[in-house]
Design an enzyme around this catalytic site. Structure first.
Site: not given
Ligand code: AMP
Length: 289
Positions: A31, A36-37
């Site tokens: 969340g 990015g997400h």
């Molecule tokens: P998280 O919510 O931080 O667990 O991230 C969920 C997904 O989003 C993971 O696969 C992360 O690698 C990806 N993610 C987070 N930040 C970025 C970003 N800046 N660019 C691309 N993917 C991202």
């Protein structure tokens, strides 16, 4: 967009989609969604008939209890963002749906060095919690393809290894890092950066760019590593590691010619906030950066 909180309800809905011949793409997240997400949602959407996004702040992967408490939770904005990106299904389970009493969800696989170096060294227990939740979510959703950001390069490497060890039919796809205009990788943790520290945080991206061009010229990684650690040690910043590794084994690479897949990975304390970033220096796939 449909929202499910219970495993049984989600599975009933997904079973029907699958029976009708639809493919399912899955994006697991914690969340506090940002671009990015959302880039993962867009990619999943373009590859599959339906996209499932999960939002679950997984308690078992936080090695610092304080980090879990401080983790940003922005459900309403997340739902709005997912709706505007045409996400189909949102799964937001409570903790006891993912870890019900009596169900052993631990993953007992040997990852060799993959979960011991870099993040594994500095965040003990983090990866066992991460593989546990990814494995549990994968078994619940049973997607065709799953999407991960290169931002968490070591995480992606471990997930791919887990899927291969368990002979899973699920394909894990890595998507590029989305960055702010000054190069700072988007992260849910960035909102916690003090303005002066945020202003200087481009240093992390700059150090990766410099490492990339230096390694091409100098070839020897030890010098490049030391320079990066030195450059990152500005006021309020404390690098934890800066490693130049083989993209498959995550073992240090001494020389540019030693491998055809080289990645620079770093973790830096920016004030009170721990940030990670990486850059692909050399890749057999020219689309990766
Ligand atoms: P998280 O919510 O931080 O667990 O991230 C969920 C997904 O989003 C993971 O696969 C992360 O690698 C990806 N993610 C987070 N930040 C970025 C970003 N800046 N660019 C691309 N993917 C991202």
């Amino acid at each position: 967009m449909y929202l499910f909180k219970l495993v049984a309800d989600l599975q009933k809905y997904l079973d029907k989609l699958r029976k009708d011949g639809n493919t399912i793409g899955f994006v697991p997240t914690m969340g506090a969604l940002h671009e990015g997400h959302l880039s993962l949602i867009d990619k999943a959407k373009s590859d599959n008939d339906f996209v499932v996004c999960s939002i679950f702040v997984n308690p078992t992967q936080f090695n610092e209890p304080e980090d879990l408490v401080k983790y940003p939770r922005t459900a309403i904005q997340d739902i709005e963002a997912l709706t505007s990106h045409h996400n189909d299904v949102l799964f937001m389970p409570p903790v006891d749906e993912i870890y019900p009493e009596g169900l052993d969800t631990r993953v007992e696989l040997d990852f060799g060095q993959l979960d011991k170096v870099m993040e594994g060294e500095f965040r003990p227990g983090h990866f066992s919690g991460m593989v546990q939740v990814v494995n549990r979510l994968t078994n619940i959703v049973k997607p065709d393809k799953m999407y991960f950001g290169q931002k968490d390069f070591q995480q992606y490497t471990l997930v791919r290894n887990m899927l291969s060890q368990s002979a899973s039919p699920v394909e894990a796809i890595m998507c590029p890092i989305i960055r702010e205009p000054d190069g700072l990788a988007l992260s849910s943790r960035n909102v916690r950066l003090q303005p002066d520290i945020r202003g200087k945080a481009t240093i992390i991206y700059q150090s990766l760019l410099k490492a990339k061009s230096l390694l091409l010229k100098e070839s020897k990684s030890e010098l490049v590593r030391k320079m990066a650690l030195h450059d990152l040690a500005i006021k309020d910043f404390k690098p934890e590691y800066f490693e130049i590794v083989d993209g498959n084994t995550l073992m240090p690479v001494e020389d540019y010619s030693e491998s055809d897949y080289i990645v620079a990975c770093t973790a830096v304390w920016a004030g009170e906030v721990r940030l990670i970033d990486n850059m692909i220096i050399k890749s057999p796939d020219n689309n990766l950066k």
